[in-house]
Design an enzyme around this catalytic site. Sequence first.
Site, PDB file in Angstrom:
ATOM      1  CG  ASP A 102      -1.775  -1.168   1.373  1.00 61.69           C
ATOM      2  OD1 ASP A 102      -2.104  -1.753   0.330  1.00 61.69           O
ATOM      3  OD2 ASP A 102      -2.143  -1.515   2.508  1.00 61.69           O
TER       4      ASP A 102
HETATM    5  N1  URA Z   1      -1.136  -5.973   3.746  1.00 61.25           N
HETATM    6  C1  URA Z   1      -1.620  -4.713   3.801  1.00 61.25           C
HETATM    7  O1  URA Z   1      -2.646  -4.466   4.404  1.00 61.25           O
HETATM    8  N2  URA Z   1      -0.933  -3.753   3.181  1.00 61.25           N
HETATM    9  C2  URA Z   1       0.224  -3.958   2.531  1.00 61.25           C
HETATM   10  O2  URA Z   1       0.801  -3.024   1.993  1.00 61.25           O
HETATM   11  C3  URA Z   1       0.708  -5.276   2.491  1.00 61.25           C
HETATM   12  C4  URA Z   1       0.006  -6.268   3.110  1.00 61.25           C
END
Ligand code: URA
Length: 238
Positions: A102
């Site tokens: 993310d």
């Molecule tokens: N899980 C998440 O919630 N975000 C990420 O960036 C990676 C795994």
Amino acid sequence: MERLDKFLANAGAGSRSQVKLLLKAGRVLVNGRPETNGSRHIDPQKDAVLLDGSALGAPRSGVWMLNKPAGFVTATEDSGPTVMELLPKAMRKTFRPVGRLDKDTEGLLLFTDDGDLLHRLISPRNQVPKVYYARHEGIATQEDAAAFAQGLTLKDGTVCLPARLEPLGNGESRVTVCEGKYHQVRRMLASRGMPVTYLERIQEGGLCLGDLPRGAARELTEKERRALEIACGRKGSE
Ligand code: URA
């Protein structure tokens, strides 16, 4: 000499199964003639292989790791800054991120121009562990850990594979998952009443960031690369 389907996958044309479809659809020419047989052997130095009319060069198959800072989107194009901007310019056309982090998540993100390896690493079938350090509201308990181990079902019905939650105390946990669903770790912790305030990927397939500074990228060593191939079941499977 090398099998045509393996050559195409290594050149980034897609996974082995996607390559099969490309061949079947007649999109691959070898020395000017459509070729549908993936098991045919070619000499990458001598034979001209075209996909949709474009030449595929000799297979390059590198793997890099980036220590992703917050604020960069895992995409090849976006209106804001993308992780591609943190790689050397020459790699940006052919390398792709392995899965995604993310925008606000930091830590280990792999890139490769080896299509077959990429697909193996992201397929839940190959059970490649990804380890996250999370800070969150609330305190994780052994009951939460048991629910993770069982396999959580999220509010919207998404079923998660069994995962590992290690409570570190003080609203901190280590979470290990073998799949990469949208916002998965954040949603898993939130589903147990522990919204995430900070998330960092600290390991993938046994690889760690070591002393790589935030925002920096480097190529994997041969030893790391071999270990990663073993982690996703490639070594010994061909
Ligand atoms: N899980 C998440 O919630 N975000 C990420 O960036 C990676 C795994």
